[in-house]
Design a protein around this motif. Structure first.
Motif, PDB file in Angstrom:
ATOM      1  N   HIS A   1     -12.841   3.541   3.299  1.00  0.00           N
ATOM      2  CA  HIS A   1     -12.169   4.141   3.452  1.00  0.00           C
ATOM      3  C   HIS A   1     -12.418   4.685   4.803  1.00  0.00           C
ATOM      4  O   HIS A   1     -12.305   3.988   5.790  1.00  0.00           O
ATOM      5  CB  HIS A   1     -11.358   5.532   2.753  1.00  0.00           C
TER       6      HIS A   1
ATOM      7  N   ARG B   1      -8.050   0.931  14.564  1.00  0.00           N
ATOM      8  CA  ARG B   1      -8.372   0.537  12.722  1.00  0.00           C
ATOM      9  C   ARG B   1      -7.220  -1.010  13.102  1.00  0.00           C
ATOM     10  O   ARG B   1      -7.170  -1.656  12.174  1.00  0.00           O
ATOM     11  CB  ARG B   1      -8.028   0.799  12.262  1.00  0.00           C
TER      12      ARG B   1
ATOM     13  N   HIS C   1      -9.400  -0.380   6.774  1.00  0.00           N
ATOM     14  CA  HIS C   1     -10.449   0.775   7.369  1.00  0.00           C
ATOM     15  C   HIS C   1     -11.562  -0.058   7.058  1.00  0.00           C
ATOM     16  O   HIS C   1     -13.288   0.482   8.003  1.00  0.00           O
ATOM     17  CB  HIS C   1     -10.660   1.278   6.057  1.00  0.00           C
TER      18      HIS C   1
ATOM     19  N   ASP D   1       1.764   2.266   3.933  1.00  0.00           N
ATOM     20  CA  ASP D   1       0.574   3.004   3.779  1.00  0.00           C
ATOM     21  C   ASP D   1       1.882   4.647   3.102  1.00  0.00           C
ATOM     22  O   ASP D   1       1.504   5.870   3.886  1.00  0.00           O
ATOM     23  CB  ASP D   1       0.211   3.358   4.719  1.00  0.00           C
TER      24      ASP D   1
ATOM     25  N   HIS E   1       0.965  -1.489   0.237  1.00  0.00           N
ATOM     26  CA  HIS E   1      -0.336  -0.140   0.428  1.00  0.00           C
ATOM     27  C   HIS E   1       0.946   1.473  -0.058  1.00  0.00           C
ATOM     28  O   HIS E   1       1.771   1.898   1.439  1.00  0.00           O
ATOM     29  CB  HIS E   1      -0.292  -0.113   1.527  1.00  0.00           C
TER      30      HIS E   1
ATOM     31  N   GLU F   1      -8.475   2.487  -2.480  1.00  0.00           N
ATOM     32  CA  GLU F   1      -8.528   3.352  -1.316  1.00  0.00           C
ATOM     33  C   GLU F   1     -10.313   3.372  -0.824  1.00  0.00           C
ATOM     34  O   GLU F   1     -10.839   4.746  -0.231  1.00  0.00           O
ATOM     35  CB  GLU F   1      -7.502   3.693  -0.406  1.00  0.00           C
TER      36      GLU F   1
ATOM     37  N   HIS G   1      -2.169  -2.952   4.692  1.00  0.00           N
ATOM     38  CA  HIS G   1      -2.054  -1.734   5.574  1.00  0.00           C
ATOM     39  C   HIS G   1      -2.348  -1.746   6.819  1.00  0.00           C
ATOM     40  O   HIS G   1      -3.470  -1.180   6.838  1.00  0.00           O
ATOM     41  CB  HIS G   1      -1.698  -0.243   4.938  1.00  0.00           C
TER      42      HIS G   1
HETATM   43 ZN   LIG Z   1      -4.987   3.994   4.896  1.00  0.00          ZN
END
Ligand SMILES: [Zn+2]
Length: 398
Positions: free
Chosen positions: A222, A294, A262, A349, A70, A195, A283
């Motif tokens: 997201h 998360r 997410h 990320d 990612h 995403e 990620h």
């Molecule tokens: Zn993200």
């Protein structure tokens, strides 16, 4: 008209012209400098003290096929083929870090005041970014067009790269990438992902357009609940919708990898339950080493492992709670402990409005940390990319 009218009118004209001048100068400054200022403020590096990479570790690192699941580099206004002093990655820095395959994600909408706890879908920061970066007007409003534009940026970069950046869409592409690299060809793979499937704009048929644009991995949500699923950072945080279930089945049929990043815990549970192919966390981190909503619970790690998928550990503070290689490898250790060595993977990320301790050119520091923890060469190779390559070979279209 009286005597005094002419000077007055001239005065108004001068005022209007000055105002117009101000707007033009302001706009030029805005379009020229804003993208740089915005990115410098968003994608930061707080240099971490990295372990010194030994000669033998560097040799091992140079032999690896590294995959990062990612990055959000496509969101920013720069050419990924050029080395930049902004952000966390570009092709020259991916080459420095010996990355074999980078997943480039498309962010299509991001709420104002974005936070991990609760966001509505009512506001959006990306709209201003698309205008400030002078993107085509079709991308100013349409979330689908934003992702199609990001895909075309990646395609154009590959086209202009003299073969050094190659789009990956099939299992054959992955096999050829690896065999070419092993034969000494200088080439980096690029896989397009998104995403959040808010870019479907609620229309199942748009999956077709994204697939044709090269999308081979998709996170369902997201920062807000959307038409397919609840987000971990949304208001309702619900499960999959009917459309979401239909989309998941179709993604698996086509060879698009399901990404739980997410998604709300309810949605993650449903996705793992429905999955018939390996599922990834592209990620993130794990609750055991960094208790952020998360991050994955141990049950979720086991659930991903049961699908044959992988957990991509990120390098930013909110994923691993510290900007050190130790924090990253602590999370990797936990994934290995709970899900097995075959479940651990990388998902930086980078350029995702994140603060990190090192850019992608310094990835050998992670290899060193893994070596220092006692992982042998085969285990390091699996974590750094081998596991994710296995997932790609099991899920992408033939
Ligand atoms: Zn993200």
């Amino acid at each position: 008209m009286g005597e005094g009218a002419r000077p007055k009118r001239r005065w108004i004209k001068i005022m209007l012209l000055s105002l117009l001048g101000l707007v033009v100068v302001g706009a030029t400054g805005f379009f020229t400098f804003a993208p740089r200022i915005v990115e410098n403020g968003q994608n930061r590096i707080e240099p971490a003290k990295l372990p010194e990479v030994s000669a033998s570790t560097q040799e091992l690192h140079d032999s690896l096929e590294i995959v990062d699941m990612h990055s959000d580099t496509l969101m920013w206004d720069r050419d990924i083929l050029d080395r930049s002093d902004r952000g966390h990655m570009d092709l020259p820095r991916l080459e420095d870090g010996n990355v074999a395959l980078q997943v480039f994600s498309s962010v299509s909408k991001s709420p104002k005041g974005q936070n991990y706890d609760s966001n509505t879908d009512e506001t959006d920061n990306i709209t201003l970014l698309t205008i400030a970066q002078l993107q085509p007007p079709r991308t100013w409003r349409s979330l689908l067009e934003r992702s199609l534009y990001h895909a075309s940026k990646l395609r154009d970069a590959a086209k202009d790269s003299d073969g050094t950046l190659r789009l990956i869409r099939t299992r054959g592409d992955v096999a050829k990438l690896i065999s070419d690299r092993e034969a000494g060809t200088k080439v980096t793979g690029a896989l397009f992902s998104v995403e959040g499937l808010q870019n479907l704009e609620g229309d199942f048929d748009n999956l077709d357009k994204l697939y044709d644009a090269g999308m081979r991995m998709a996170g369902f949500t997201h920062f807000f609940d959307n038409e397919v699923a609840g987000s971990m950072h949304g208001v309702e945080k619900g499960g999959l919708t009917d459309l979401g279930r239909r989309v998941l089945t179709e993604m698996e049929r086509r060879g698009i990898i399901v990404d739980i990043a997410h998604a709300s815990h309810d949605a993650v549970a449903e996705m793992l339950e429905l999955a018939t192919k390996p599922v990834v966390l592209s990620h993130g981190g794990v609750q055991a080493t960094c208790k952020v909503n998360r991050n994955l619970t141990d049950d979720e790690i086991r659930g991903v492992a049961a699908t044959g998928g992988v957990v991509g550990v990120g390098y930013w503070d909110a994923a691993v709670c510290d900007l050190t290689t130790k924090a990253v490898v602590d999370a990797i250790d936990h994934v290995v402990e709970v899900g097995g060595i075959e479940t651990a993977a990388l998902g930086s990320d980078y350029d995702g409005a994140t603060t990190v301790g090192w850019d992608t050119s310094h990835l050998a520091a992670i290899t060193q940390e893994l070596v220092d923890r006692g992982y042998d060469d085969d285990q390091v190779a699996a974590i750094m990319g081998g596991n994710t390559l296995r997932v790609l070979q099991a899920t992408l279209p033939e």
